[in-house]
Design an enzyme around this catalytic site. Structure first.
Site, PDB file in Angstrom:
ATOM      1  N   ILE A  73      -1.906  35.202  -0.554  1.00  0.00           N
ATOM      2  CA  ILE A  73      -3.351  35.768   0.436  1.00  0.00           C
ATOM      3  C   ILE A  73      -4.565  35.493  -0.402  1.00  0.00           C
ATOM      4  O   ILE A  73      -5.719  35.159   0.076  1.00  0.00           O
ATOM      5  CB  ILE A  73      -2.954  36.845   0.868  1.00  0.00           C
ATOM      6  CG1 ILE A  73      -2.014  37.141   1.873  1.00  0.00           C
ATOM      7  CG2 ILE A  73      -4.202  37.708   1.501  1.00  0.00           C
ATOM      8  CD1 ILE A  73      -1.238  38.534   2.438  1.00  0.00           C
ATOM      9  N   LYS A  76      -6.061  32.149  -0.239  1.00  0.00           N
ATOM     10  CA  LYS A  76      -6.631  31.893   1.123  1.00  0.00           C
ATOM     11  C   LYS A  76      -7.989  32.540   1.088  1.00  0.00           C
ATOM     12  O   LYS A  76      -8.902  31.898   1.574  1.00  0.00           O
ATOM     13  CB  LYS A  76      -5.537  32.304   2.056  1.00  0.00           C
ATOM     14  CG  LYS A  76      -4.305  31.529   2.180  1.00  0.00           C
ATOM     15  CD  LYS A  76      -3.426  32.029   3.213  1.00  0.00           C
ATOM     16  CE  LYS A  76      -2.022  31.288   3.087  1.00  0.00           C
ATOM     17  NZ  LYS A  76      -0.794  31.755   3.808  1.00  0.00           N
ATOM     18  N   VAL A 119      -0.181  35.217  10.380  1.00  0.00           N
ATOM     19  CA  VAL A 119       0.638  36.297  10.033  1.00  0.00           C
ATOM     20  C   VAL A 119       1.348  35.762   8.583  1.00  0.00           C
ATOM     21  O   VAL A 119       1.867  34.849   8.790  1.00  0.00           O
ATOM     22  CB  VAL A 119       1.568  36.730  11.044  1.00  0.00           C
ATOM     23  CG1 VAL A 119       2.742  37.793  10.563  1.00  0.00           C
ATOM     24  CG2 VAL A 119       0.889  36.940  12.464  1.00  0.00           C
ATOM     25  N   GLN A 120       0.936  36.565   7.518  1.00  0.00           N
ATOM     26  CA  GLN A 120       1.775  36.315   6.341  1.00  0.00           C
ATOM     27  C   GLN A 120       3.259  36.490   6.335  1.00  0.00           C
ATOM     28  O   GLN A 120       3.594  37.607   6.553  1.00  0.00           O
ATOM     29  CB  GLN A 120       1.159  36.943   5.320  1.00  0.00           C
ATOM     30  CG  GLN A 120       1.471  36.346   3.803  1.00  0.00           C
ATOM     31  CD  GLN A 120       1.143  35.141   3.483  1.00  0.00           C
ATOM     32  OE1 GLN A 120       0.038  34.700   3.793  1.00  0.00           O
ATOM     33  NE2 GLN A 120       1.681  34.271   2.677  1.00  0.00           N
ATOM     34  N   ASP A 145      -2.287  28.400  11.897  1.00  0.00           N
ATOM     35  CA  ASP A 145      -1.200  28.062  10.978  1.00  0.00           C
ATOM     36  C   ASP A 145      -0.280  26.913  11.785  1.00  0.00           C
ATOM     37  O   ASP A 145       0.550  26.401  11.334  1.00  0.00           O
ATOM     38  CB  ASP A 145       0.039  29.234  10.651  1.00  0.00           C
ATOM     39  CG  ASP A 145      -0.346  29.745   9.429  1.00  0.00           C
ATOM     40  OD1 ASP A 145      -0.910  28.781   8.432  1.00  0.00           O
ATOM     41  OD2 ASP A 145       0.029  30.954   9.090  1.00  0.00           O
ATOM     42  N   GLY A 192      13.949  16.510   5.504  1.00  0.00           N
ATOM     43  CA  GLY A 192      13.591  18.147   5.782  1.00  0.00           C
ATOM     44  C   GLY A 192      13.391  18.209   7.183  1.00  0.00           C
ATOM     45  O   GLY A 192      12.772  17.235   7.953  1.00  0.00           O
ATOM     46  N   ARG A 193      13.840  19.119   8.040  1.00  0.00           N
ATOM     47  CA  ARG A 193      13.135  19.323   9.440  1.00  0.00           C
ATOM     48  C   ARG A 193      13.046  20.826   9.572  1.00  0.00           C
ATOM     49  O   ARG A 193      13.062  21.381  10.698  1.00  0.00           O
ATOM     50  CB  ARG A 193      14.567  18.988  10.306  1.00  0.00           C
ATOM     51  CG  ARG A 193      15.880  19.623   9.720  1.00  0.00           C
ATOM     52  CD  ARG A 193      16.950  19.219  10.602  1.00  0.00           C
ATOM     53  NE  ARG A 193      18.342  19.620  10.029  1.00  0.00           N
ATOM     54  CZ  ARG A 193      19.742  19.513  10.660  1.00  0.00           C
ATOM     55  NH1 ARG A 193      19.713  19.231  11.687  1.00  0.00           N
ATOM     56  NH2 ARG A 193      20.592  19.969   9.911  1.00  0.00           N
ATOM     57  N   PRO A 292       2.709  20.537 -10.190  1.00  0.00           N
ATOM     58  CA  PRO A 292       1.834  21.093  -9.209  1.00  0.00           C
ATOM     59  C   PRO A 292       0.475  20.104  -8.917  1.00  0.00           C
ATOM     60  O   PRO A 292       0.375  18.935  -9.527  1.00  0.00           O
ATOM     61  CB  PRO A 292       1.350  22.314  -9.658  1.00  0.00           C
ATOM     62  CG  PRO A 292       1.547  21.831 -11.350  1.00  0.00           C
ATOM     63  CD  PRO A 292       2.687  21.208 -11.310  1.00  0.00           C
ATOM     64  N   GLY A 294      -0.518  18.584  -6.038  1.00  0.00           N
ATOM     65  CA  GLY A 294      -0.529  17.628  -4.950  1.00  0.00           C
ATOM     66  C   GLY A 294      -0.623  18.163  -3.511  1.00  0.00           C
ATOM     67  O   GLY A 294      -1.907  18.403  -3.130  1.00  0.00           O
ATOM     68  N   VAL A 295       0.407  18.297  -2.738  1.00  0.00           N
ATOM     69  CA  VAL A 295       0.460  18.926  -1.669  1.00  0.00           C
ATOM     70  C   VAL A 295      -0.113  20.292  -1.781  1.00  0.00           C
ATOM     71  O   VAL A 295      -0.672  20.768  -0.665  1.00  0.00           O
ATOM     72  CB  VAL A 295       1.800  18.808  -0.981  1.00  0.00           C
ATOM     73  CG1 VAL A 295       1.942  19.552   0.378  1.00  0.00           C
ATOM     74  CG2 VAL A 295       2.302  17.096  -0.840  1.00  0.00           C
ATOM     75  N   GLY A 296       0.516  21.257  -2.405  1.00  0.00           N
ATOM     76  CA  GLY A 296       0.003  22.754  -2.636  1.00  0.00           C
ATOM     77  C   GLY A 296      -1.499  23.048  -2.194  1.00  0.00           C
ATOM     78  O   GLY A 296      -1.602  23.672  -1.177  1.00  0.00           O
TER      79      GLY A 296
END
Lengths: 322, 322
Positions: A73, A76, A119-120, A145, A192-193, A292, A294-296
């Site tokens: 949080i 963000k 909503v976390q 989200d 992954g799905r 770390p 990249g996508v993060g």
């Protein structure tokens, strides 16, 4: 408009033409996220010039006090403040009931100053909670989200212009765009799905006209499937599962994994790795994202993107007198 | 419980063990649909014994008077009557406005005697219509066509127990089950990504644990992709596009196509074929659905299945006093 990062990646890629590539180009999520944030910052300034005093509003609703949630949080809120988004944090006690959480969601839905509500998860409550029900109570127009059924339904059926796209796969698409590799007609493989990574990633690649294969824990011939991928996105949650020798030469490899593995050389006793074995994969891939970095960082940047997009819709409605 | 059709298919398949299969087992949609209807008829009788006078209610809402729609609606009403479903047909004139159609949908949503509501597409109106908006106005609890965003979202994210599944792909799954071939871990290939066939078919196969590849008009190497399929579902809308020599030996081939091609030997001057070239495909497939008489009859049977399922939920709610 081609960004500087994109141009530099293309030049590096071009330099490898004709010779066997030995080391992949690393696609930096830190740099790309920084460019996205700069663009959004300018856009928010522009909004303020259109409607004096206006700021996009984001609210993070938390139940309880998990340490990891607090960290996410903070990240963000910091990113939002930097861009000029008015970000608020509402924390309900872990004694809150599901009805109280739902009531909060409904009252935030009705607040015109909030354009994005997240909503976390997970919900840290002593009472029984149905996260699906709470996620789906968020107004689809504020669901930045992109986790509600309605937004998932629109994305999965190709209505991309009319929905919020979940932040992690949206960030992956941005990183793929940065490589300059076109997606249409390519063989893409998603491992992954899950609702937040794999499933929406399939949708985004499919509606960008790739031929998409989804693999998962029940897939029997994973190395063979991976070996066919021009574009590979991994959201498996298993440390360094994908090995370099599985990959197609020159593939674009996007790694969504965040795994902690023991490492006695580190003070903390562990280090963070992805779902891809970076050292071997970077010997074979054309482009690869690090973990770390990249996508993060892209996930948070895309949350800001969705919030600004929601505010833009709100402003357009005001301008149209609606 | 294994059905008789299923048992007979398995015995035929077993008879081919050890020798190269030369002709595929034809999976009859007519027979399977008839078994589904018998089962539903018994279930409706059981409901009537639980709550005297109760009947599942289905309403077909039509705008205008297209001849093809009239034919489809007749088939649905006939199948419903046979099972004991109370099926009604509401036709609005082609002069109806979108607001009037939406008003009708809302009033049917509120009618407790209607458990399933389908809007017959295309809408044949002289006024502008947004079919998406009208489809999404149908209450998710009565959306037995499974076409609303909410039901699509649940299906695409794996909540199969909590949604209505679109009738054509649901029928395809029933036909695959009839072959006795297990889906988990298999390579499935779906051609097409439409809202009513391809996209939900992908979801059903994925959440049955197949490794699924979706192909479409932008796929560059279709024969190669098809050649990897243990299970192939084709919803491409192109007559006899998939040729027998593309197939993997022994594959399960489900053909959703309905195409009219010229045939001077027929009185009508044309005949109906699928998206698969049946003559060559049946020399190589293990199981194949015919056209006509394959997927077609299953679509109507599955609409009845969804309507009875909706009525069952309604009854359970009444019994729970909700």
């Amino acid at each position: 408009m081609m960004s500087l990062v994109c141009l530099s990646l293309r030049l590096r890629a071009a330099g490898c033409h004709g010779s066997r590539r030995s080391v992949a180009t690393v696609v930096s999520g830190n740099k790309t996220a920084s460019l996205v944030r700069q663009r959004l910052q300018m856009e928010v300034q522009e909004m303020r010039s259109v409607l004096s005093g206006f700021r996009p509003g984001l609210l993070v609703l938390q139940v309880g006090d998990r340490a990891d949630s607090n960290l996410y949080i903070s990240a963000k809120l910091r990113a939002a403040a930097q861009i000029g988004i008015d970000a608020k944090h509402l924390r309900l006690p872990s004694s809150a009931t599901q009805d109280q959480v739902l009531q909060s969601v409904l009252s935030i839905n009705a607040d015109p100053a909030v354009h994005g509500l997240i909503v976390q998860l997970p919900l840290d409550s002593v009472n029984p909670m149905d996260p699906e029900r709470i996620t789906n109570a968020v107004s689809p127009e504020k669901d930045v989200d992109g986790l509600s059924c309605i937004n998932a339904g629109k994305l999965s059926r190709g209505d991309l212009k009319d929905c919020f796209i979940p932040c992690t796969p949206n960030g992956c698409m941005e990183l793929i765009r940065q490589t300059g590799v076109s997606v249409a007609g390519k063989q893409a493989v998603v491992i992954g799905r899950s609702k937040i990574v794999g499933a929406p990633m399939h949708d985004l690649l499919l509606w960008s006209n790739a031929t998409v294969t989804t693999c998962h824990s029940k897939t029997l011939d994973l190395p063979e499937q991976v070996g066919r991928a021009d574009i590979l996105v991994v959201g498996a949650g298993r440390a360094e599962m994908v090995r370099g020798d599985w990959l197609k030469e020159g593939a674009v490899v996007i790694d969504c994994g965040i795994n902690h593995i023991p490492d006695e050389r580190k003070l903390s006793g562990h280090r963070v790795v992805g779902d891809v074995h970076f050292a071997s994969a970077s010997q074979r891939a054309g482009f690869i994202t690090p973990v770390p970095g990249g996508v993060g960082p892209m996930t948070v940047a895309m949350l800001m993107e969705n919030t600004v997009q929601s505010a833009r819709h709100f402003l357009l409605k005001i301008q149209a007198g609606g």
